[in-house]
Design an enzyme around this catalytic site. Structure first.
Site, PDB file in Angstrom:
ATOM      1  N   ASP A 177      -3.324  -2.668   3.320  1.00  0.00           N
ATOM      2  CA  ASP A 177      -3.571  -3.013   4.702  1.00  0.00           C
ATOM      3  C   ASP A 177      -4.854  -3.728   4.918  1.00  0.00           C
ATOM      4  O   ASP A 177      -5.505  -4.025   3.869  1.00  0.00           O
ATOM      5  CB  ASP A 177      -4.043  -1.394   5.219  1.00  0.00           C
TER       6      ASP A 177
ATOM      7  N   GLU B  84       0.727  -1.597   0.126  1.00  0.00           N
ATOM      8  CA  GLU B  84      -0.105  -0.127   0.088  1.00  0.00           C
ATOM      9  C   GLU B  84       1.056   1.239  -0.067  1.00  0.00           C
ATOM     10  O   GLU B  84       0.513   2.131  -0.659  1.00  0.00           O
ATOM     11  CB  GLU B  84      -0.966  -0.213   1.376  1.00  0.00           C
ATOM     12  N   LYS B  85       2.043   1.361   0.741  1.00  0.00           N
ATOM     13  CA  LYS B  85       2.942   2.168   0.774  1.00  0.00           C
ATOM     14  C   LYS B  85       4.459   1.937   0.579  1.00  0.00           C
ATOM     15  O   LYS B  85       4.837   0.704   0.853  1.00  0.00           O
ATOM     16  CB  LYS B  85       2.530   3.149   2.015  1.00  0.00           C
TER      17      LYS B  85
ATOM     18  N   TYR C  88      -1.394  -3.428  13.621  1.00  0.00           N
ATOM     19  CA  TYR C  88      -2.086  -2.631  12.627  1.00  0.00           C
ATOM     20  C   TYR C  88      -2.999  -1.656  13.462  1.00  0.00           C
ATOM     21  O   TYR C  88      -3.923  -2.070  14.199  1.00  0.00           O
ATOM     22  CB  TYR C  88      -2.803  -3.248  11.612  1.00  0.00           C
TER      23      TYR C  88
ATOM     24  N   ASP D  36      -7.726  -3.910   5.831  1.00  0.00           N
ATOM     25  CA  ASP D  36      -9.135  -3.337   6.247  1.00  0.00           C
ATOM     26  C   ASP D  36      -9.766  -3.344   4.831  1.00  0.00           C
ATOM     27  O   ASP D  36      -9.138  -3.670   3.742  1.00  0.00           O
ATOM     28  CB  ASP D  36      -8.913  -2.073   7.011  1.00  0.00           C
TER      29      ASP D  36
ATOM     30  N   ARG E  87      -5.486   0.641  12.399  1.00  0.00           N
ATOM     31  CA  ARG E  87      -6.828   0.790  12.038  1.00  0.00           C
ATOM     32  C   ARG E  87      -7.939  -0.074  12.215  1.00  0.00           C
ATOM     33  O   ARG E  87      -8.524  -0.446  11.277  1.00  0.00           O
ATOM     34  CB  ARG E  87      -6.844   1.494  10.613  1.00  0.00           C
TER      35      ARG E  87
END
Length: 668
Positions: free
Chosen positions: A102, A7-8, A322, A104, A324
């Protein structure tokens, strides 16, 4: 060739460290002996704006609403074009792909949408990285899942994204245009979650403004039995005069008369009921993000965005899992990490954590260890990585402390106490007393008074009594109290309200249905929504406690919108459907069809909205708009805010409209 898409960049770098070498960094990706890792920057693709569907939507016009895309369009974000081309090229070369977004809903979508956009046909695996320490990453690499298992999660994320577009794009235009026609020079952003959240603060402020304190009296009496004095509280009978609507004694004269009767009585009291029950209070669950944000707000005064940012830093430092997460449970297999984590925490000298960790029992299994409660992620806990506590910033130390404290509580016994409830009759009146005796402090040793839920009527230990005993009356008193207005929201308590939104739902049947829904918004977005409401001038923070107060723009927005969008009923119900969709029990097309019909009905209501006029010169012709100064090819003039529906125009006369005489005005 195996291609990981993270993701990043920071996540890509951590994955690369855990793959076999050699490792070499290239432009936009990392080459390793175990595959290539590339990355996005959040959403590489963005939703098209209305005018990118059709140029005519570049101008806001009520007659164009609602705008409902027949097929949804994504575009590569300008800032990500170079990286997108790198990812696309690597996908073409890959034999298999590992989705490393991530764990989610949003993380699932932002990689999936890229794969769909390039029409990927290669097999795709899913890696779930709940922590970035080496042990967790290597374990995740060896536990890849089929990305198709997460199709429903992607559908749920798509539904959220498109619903937000339908509501935001259409209703922001509809109600901004309606307000501007009434003379308000403003833009009113309407959001599926943002607007009912703002309305919570507006309604709370109006409750406070309209609040009138009322006095009431709490009657209590002291009794003595077996040389132990205890306090019991008066319980009014069903037909008791002088009570307010909440059942409190509000009549001062009746309170005085009751006191006189109690003081004058000579017979002893009689115990009509006395029962003792052993009760157990299970360990407080580990923390989800919203729980962490609320606790940090109460304990340290931190706003939710700071808590999220800090938890993210701890995650990137590999110290916690994690951030979130909306889950407060842990996978049963992870209990095997308890020993190393407790050992690390016991080494944090000069902190309470060290002492607590030294007394923790790693084999204790609390209710938190439950595989059935785990989805893509689990509660936020410390990792096996050693923490250099002194090197952390103050917010990082405080947030790490709360996360570790909640984790340690899982390895302490349950809290056990005896709860005694007694009823006494005295002078023809009924009194109640309650008390508790702690048998085992258990996990509450870590929280002290923070974990206490004692009520005012709780007297501590009561004397041993049985039915028929006759304690002696000592004295009676009446405490005068005043009702208090509800407290203003802070960012932390507003976030808690968003999570427990069923309490604010208007429809009583829906309130019951939504009690178990995880609120409105997501763990990742709630803090951002509150922050945006402040930054855009709809809320302001006041005093050291940072109480939230609505601005004039907030009142305008909430007042002109229909209840369907300002009360959380529909939004909470939609969140429930999104959760059902993630579980495979709801349809994307059906949900979006519902959203489109809802947006259409509210656009129609916007055209009929009664909005107070704002301006010094109401339009004499239509009487529904105001005259506003404009500049045309012949210079300054005054025209109606409802143009083109009303084409009234007047010359300028010394910065005022040259209005017709009163008689002519009446004829117009």
């Amino acid at each position: 060739m195996r291609l990981y898409i993270a993701e990043k960049p920071s996540m890509a770098a951590e994955i690369a460290k855990c793959l076999p070498g050699p490792v070499s960094r290239k432009d936009g990706y990392i080459n390793t002996g175990g595959g290539i890792i590339t990355w996005g920057y959040g959403h590489i693709l963005r939703q098209a704006e209305p005018d990118e569907y059709d140029a005519k939507y570049g101008k806001w016009r009520a007659e164009d609403l609602p705008i409902i895309p027949r097929s949804w369009k994504l575009l590569v974000a300008d800032s990500c074009k170079k990286q997108f081309e790198i990812i696309k090229s690597l996908i073409d070369q890959a034999s298999e792909i590992v989705h490393a977004g991530d764990p989610d809903r949003e993380g699932q979508l932002l990689i999936d949408e890229v794969l769909d956009y390039v029409n990927n046909q290669k097999p795709v695996h899913r890696i779930l990285l709940n922590a970035l320490d080496e042990q967790s990453i290597k374990k995740a690499i060896n536990s890849l899942r089929d990305n198709r298992d997460f199709y429903n999660l992607k559908q749920s994320a798509l539904a959220r994204s498109r619903a937000d577009w339908l509501i935001g794009m259409n209703l922001s235009r509809a109600y901004t245009l309606a307000a501007q026609q009434a003379g308000h020079r403003t833009t009113l952003p309407v959001g599926r979650v943002k607007t009912p959240t703002l309305a919570l603060v507006v309604r709370r402020e109006r409750e406070i403004e309209g609040f009138k304190p009322a006095d009431y009296f709490t009657l209590k009496a002291d009794f003595v039995h077996n040389d132990i004095v205890f306090t019991a509280y008066w319980k009014p009978q069903a037909n008791q005069p002088g009570l307010d609507t909440e059942g409190r004694l509000a009549d001062k004269a009746i309170a005085r008369a009751l006191l006189a009767t109690l003081q004058a009585a000579t017979e002893p009291a009689t115990v009509s009921l006395c029962e003792t029950t052993e009760k157990k209070d299970p360990q407080r669950l580990p923390l989800a993000l919203s729980t962490l944000q609320v606790m940090a707000g109460k304990k340290f005064g931190y706003d939710p965005q700071l808590v999220l940012d800090t938890a993210q830093k701890l995650y990137e430092k590999k110290l916690t899992t994690y951030p979130r997460s909306d889950c407060e449970f842990l996978p049963e297999s992870q209990q095997e990490d308890a020993g190393p984590i407790l050992k690390n925490l016991s080494g944090l000298a000069q902190t309470e954590l060290a002492g607590w960790a030294g007394k923790a029992e790693p084999l204790t299994k609390s209710r938190a260890w439950n595989d059935k409660k785990i989805t893509a992620h689990h509660a936020i806990i410390p990792t096996v990585e050693r923490c250099n506590f002194a090197a952390l910033s103050e917010p990082e130390r405080n947030i790490y402390f709360l996360i570790a404290q909640a984790y340690l509580a899982q390895f302490y016994p349950v809290h056990v106490f005896d709860q005694t409830r007694a009823e006494l009759d005295y002078a023809c009146e009924r009194f109640t007393a309650s008390g508790r005796v702690i048998r085992e402090l258990g996990w509450k040793e870590l929280y002290g008074t923070e974990a206490e839920d004692k009520k005012e009527e709780d007297s501590g230990a009561l004397p041993a009594m049985v039915k028929g005993d006759q304690p002696l009356f000592v004295k009676a008193s009446a405490d005068k109290k005043s009702t208090k207005p509800p407290a203003r929201f802070t960012a932390a308590t507003l976030l808690a309200a968003m999570k427990e939104i069923h309490k604010y739902v208007k429809n009583p049947e829906l309130k019951k249905q939504l009690k178990d829904v995880a609120g409105i918004g997501t763990e990742a977005t709630r803090a951002t929504i509150i922050k945006e409401l402040i930054e855009r001038g709809f809320l302001r923070e006041e005093t050291k406690k940072k109480y939230l107060k609505p601005t004039e723009a907030a009142y305008l927005l909430v007042d002109i919108l229909p209840e369907e969008i300002t009360y959380p009923d529909f939004t909470a119900l939609w969140e429930d459907i999104l959760h059902q969709m993630a579980a495979g029990n709801a349809s994307l097309d059906s949900f979006l069809g519902q959203q489109a019909r809802f947006a259409s009905s509210l656009c129609t209501k916007a055209k009929q909205a009664a909005i107070p006029l704002k301006g010094d010169y109401p339009c004499p012709r239509c009487r529904k708009g105001v005259l506003q100064s404009r500049t045309g090819k012949h210079g300054k003039f005054w025209g109606c805010s409802r143009y083109p529906a009303c084409r009234a125009s007047y010359d300028d006369a010394n910065d005022k409209p040259a209005l017709p005489p009163v008689k002519e005005q009446g004829q117009g």
